[in-house]
Scaffold this motif. Structure first.
Motif, PDB file in Angstrom:
ATOM      1  N   LEU A  66      17.939 -20.177   2.468  1.00  0.00           N
ATOM      2  CA  LEU A  66      17.486 -19.170   1.319  1.00  0.00           C
ATOM      3  C   LEU A  66      17.918 -17.756   1.381  1.00  0.00           C
ATOM      4  CD1 LEU A  66      15.562 -18.852  -1.501  1.00  0.00           C
ATOM      5  CD2 LEU A  66      13.703 -18.673   0.116  1.00  0.00           C
ATOM      6  N   VAL A  67      18.605 -17.208   0.416  1.00  0.00           N
ATOM      7  CA  VAL A  67      18.856 -15.970   0.544  1.00  0.00           C
ATOM      8  C   VAL A  67      17.828 -15.163  -0.040  1.00  0.00           C
ATOM      9  CG1 VAL A  67      20.667 -13.800   0.067  1.00  0.00           C
ATOM     10  CG2 VAL A  67      21.289 -16.308   0.840  1.00  0.00           C
ATOM     11  N   TYR A  68      17.002 -14.318   0.757  1.00  0.00           N
ATOM     12  CA  TYR A  68      15.849 -13.724  -0.076  1.00  0.00           C
ATOM     13  C   TYR A  68      15.955 -12.197   0.229  1.00  0.00           C
ATOM     14  CZ  TYR A  68      10.897 -13.793  -1.391  1.00  0.00           C
ATOM     15  OH  TYR A  68       9.746 -13.759  -1.981  1.00  0.00           O
ATOM     16  N   THR A  69      16.010 -11.346  -0.957  1.00  0.00           N
ATOM     17  CA  THR A  69      16.340 -10.041  -1.092  1.00  0.00           C
ATOM     18  C   THR A  69      15.053  -9.353  -1.562  1.00  0.00           C
ATOM     19  OG1 THR A  69      18.598 -10.542  -1.837  1.00  0.00           O
ATOM     20  CG2 THR A  69      17.748  -8.353  -2.230  1.00  0.00           C
ATOM     21  N   ILE A  70      14.772  -8.306  -0.735  1.00  0.00           N
ATOM     22  CA  ILE A  70      13.691  -7.352  -0.945  1.00  0.00           C
ATOM     23  C   ILE A  70      14.221  -6.053  -1.320  1.00  0.00           C
ATOM     24  CG2 ILE A  70      11.619  -6.271  -0.042  1.00  0.00           C
ATOM     25  CD1 ILE A  70      11.260  -9.225   0.012  1.00  0.00           C
ATOM     26  N   ALA A  71      14.214  -5.652  -2.244  1.00  0.00           N
ATOM     27  CA  ALA A  71      14.584  -4.234  -2.891  1.00  0.00           C
ATOM     28  C   ALA A  71      13.850  -3.118  -2.552  1.00  0.00           C
ATOM     29  CB  ALA A  71      14.643  -4.502  -4.685  1.00  0.00           C
ATOM     30  N   PRO A  72      14.169  -1.958  -2.540  1.00  0.00           N
ATOM     31  CA  PRO A  72      13.525  -0.980  -2.415  1.00  0.00           C
ATOM     32  C   PRO A  72      12.661  -0.619  -3.594  1.00  0.00           C
ATOM     33  CG  PRO A  72      16.050  -0.364  -2.001  1.00  0.00           C
ATOM     34  CD  PRO A  72      15.791  -1.832  -2.481  1.00  0.00           C
ATOM     35  N   LYS A  73      11.455   0.182  -3.265  1.00  0.00           N
ATOM     36  CA  LYS A  73      10.649   0.389  -4.469  1.00  0.00           C
ATOM     37  C   LYS A  73      10.736   1.623  -5.130  1.00  0.00           C
ATOM     38  CE  LYS A  73       5.807   0.770  -5.747  1.00  0.00           C
ATOM     39  NZ  LYS A  73       4.488   0.932  -5.559  1.00  0.00           N
ATOM     40  N   ALA A  74      11.114   1.675  -6.564  1.00  0.00           N
ATOM     41  CA  ALA A  74      11.232   2.658  -7.303  1.00  0.00           C
ATOM     42  C   ALA A  74      10.069   3.833  -7.071  1.00  0.00           C
ATOM     43  CB  ALA A  74      11.812   2.450  -8.576  1.00  0.00           C
ATOM     44  N   LEU A  75      10.545   5.008  -7.030  1.00  0.00           N
ATOM     45  CA  LEU A  75       9.435   6.230  -7.004  1.00  0.00           C
ATOM     46  C   LEU A  75       9.891   6.954  -8.313  1.00  0.00           C
ATOM     47  CD1 LEU A  75       9.104   7.181  -3.110  1.00  0.00           C
ATOM     48  CD2 LEU A  75       7.593   5.684  -4.373  1.00  0.00           C
ATOM     49  N   THR A  76       8.828   7.671  -8.760  1.00  0.00           N
ATOM     50  CA  THR A  76       8.859   8.844  -9.809  1.00  0.00           C
ATOM     51  C   THR A  76       8.692  10.083  -9.339  1.00  0.00           C
ATOM     52  OG1 THR A  76       6.973   8.320 -10.926  1.00  0.00           O
ATOM     53  CG2 THR A  76       8.995   7.295 -11.677  1.00  0.00           C
ATOM     54  N   VAL A  77       8.888  11.165  -9.850  1.00  0.00           N
ATOM     55  CA  VAL A  77       8.710  12.610  -9.492  1.00  0.00           C
ATOM     56  C   VAL A  77       7.706  12.946 -10.577  1.00  0.00           C
ATOM     57  CG1 VAL A  77       9.337  14.751  -8.930  1.00  0.00           C
ATOM     58  CG2 VAL A  77      10.544  12.938  -7.832  1.00  0.00           C
ATOM     59  N   SER A  78       6.641  13.572 -10.263  1.00  0.00           N
ATOM     60  CA  SER A  78       5.820  14.177 -11.253  1.00  0.00           C
ATOM     61  C   SER A  78       5.777  15.732 -10.759  1.00  0.00           C
ATOM     62  CB  SER A  78       4.526  13.566 -11.428  1.00  0.00           C
ATOM     63  OG  SER A  78       3.882  13.653 -10.399  1.00  0.00           O
ATOM     64  N   GLY A  79       5.418  16.362 -12.087  1.00  0.00           N
ATOM     65  CA  GLY A  79       5.145  17.943 -11.610  1.00  0.00           C
ATOM     66  C   GLY A  79       6.432  18.820 -11.263  1.00  0.00           C
ATOM     67  N   ALA A  80       7.598  18.259 -11.518  1.00  0.00           N
ATOM     68  CA  ALA A  80       8.803  19.051 -11.126  1.00  0.00           C
ATOM     69  C   ALA A  80       8.990  20.113 -12.203  1.00  0.00           C
ATOM     70  CB  ALA A  80       9.910  18.137 -11.036  1.00  0.00           C
ATOM     71  N   THR A  81       9.539  21.295 -11.634  1.00  0.00           N
ATOM     72  CA  THR A  81       9.676  22.645 -12.579  1.00  0.00           C
ATOM     73  C   THR A  81      11.006  23.179 -11.756  1.00  0.00           C
ATOM     74  OG1 THR A  81       7.101  22.681 -12.978  1.00  0.00           O
ATOM     75  CG2 THR A  81       8.840  24.620 -13.391  1.00  0.00           C
ATOM     76  N   ALA A  82      11.701  23.392 -12.587  1.00  0.00           N
ATOM     77  CA  ALA A  82      13.138  24.063 -11.999  1.00  0.00           C
ATOM     78  C   ALA A  82      12.551  25.795 -12.055  1.00  0.00           C
ATOM     79  CB  ALA A  82      14.091  24.024 -13.243  1.00  0.00           C
TER      80      ALA A  82
END
Length: 185
Positions: A66-82
């Motif tokens: 069985l080929v079992y793939t664990i993908a990276p977890k997606a993170l988001t960014v909050s509070g970002a200001t240029a």
């Protein structure tokens, strides 16, 4: 499956009324119920794993991979200001106030503060593209959804004239004058 999230149950299937099941080489955090063949759990690693699964009955044991793939977890960014800046001939931008959302437990994950202005010239509300990246010991377990809709100002750089001196001229009925000096700044 995704790192740090409960994996969907995978059930080993077999014919001829198996009496037990097994799985070796499972990603860390996953286990097999040897009575019913269900693989469950929350993966604590990422990658692709070749898992040896088996079912046993009175006639023997059957094996498969069985080929079992664990993908990276997606993170988001909050509070970002240029951040606005003073003109410096570059499109380099700084993004501040970023907080990562979705980190599992006490994982060591950081985010850079990098971005790029759409133009290098002075102006207001210039679009900024985030070029932020992840860092830290556990960064490889995650992917990053970059913030959008950022903008900031590039203000003109103040210049000063040092050693200014007006040049003499012959009368020519105009008020034009030539001034020499050194620009700094």
């Amino acid at each position: 499956a995704t790192y740090g999230e409960v994996a969907a149950t995978y059930t080993i299937t077999a014919t001829e009324t198996p009496t037990s099941f097994n799985a070796t080489g499972l990603p860390a955090g996953l286990t097999v119920n040897t009575a019913n063949g269900e693989i469950t759990g929350t993966a604590t690693v990422v990658g692709t794993f070749n898992v040896n699964i088996s079912a046993t009955n009175l006639g023997g044991t059957g094996n498969a991979t069985l080929v079992y793939t664990i993908a990276p977890k997606a993170l988001t960014v909050s509070g970002a200001t240029a951040d606005s800046k003073i003109y410096d001939r570059t499109t380099t931008a700084t993004i501040s106030g970023s907080t990562l959302v979705g980190i599992v437990g006490a994982d060591d994950v950081t985010v850079s503060n990098t971005g790029t202005f759409a133009a290098a010239n002075a102006g207001t509300a210039i679009a900024v593209t985030s070029t932020q990246t992840l860092g830290g010991a556990d960064a490889a377990k995650y992917s990053l959804t970059l913030p959008t809709g950022l903008s900031a100002d590039i203000t003109p750089k103040a210049l000063t004239i040092g050693s200014a001196a007006a040049q003499n001229k012959n009368f020519d009925t105009t008020t034009d004058a030539t001034i020499t000096g050194t620009l700094t700044g």
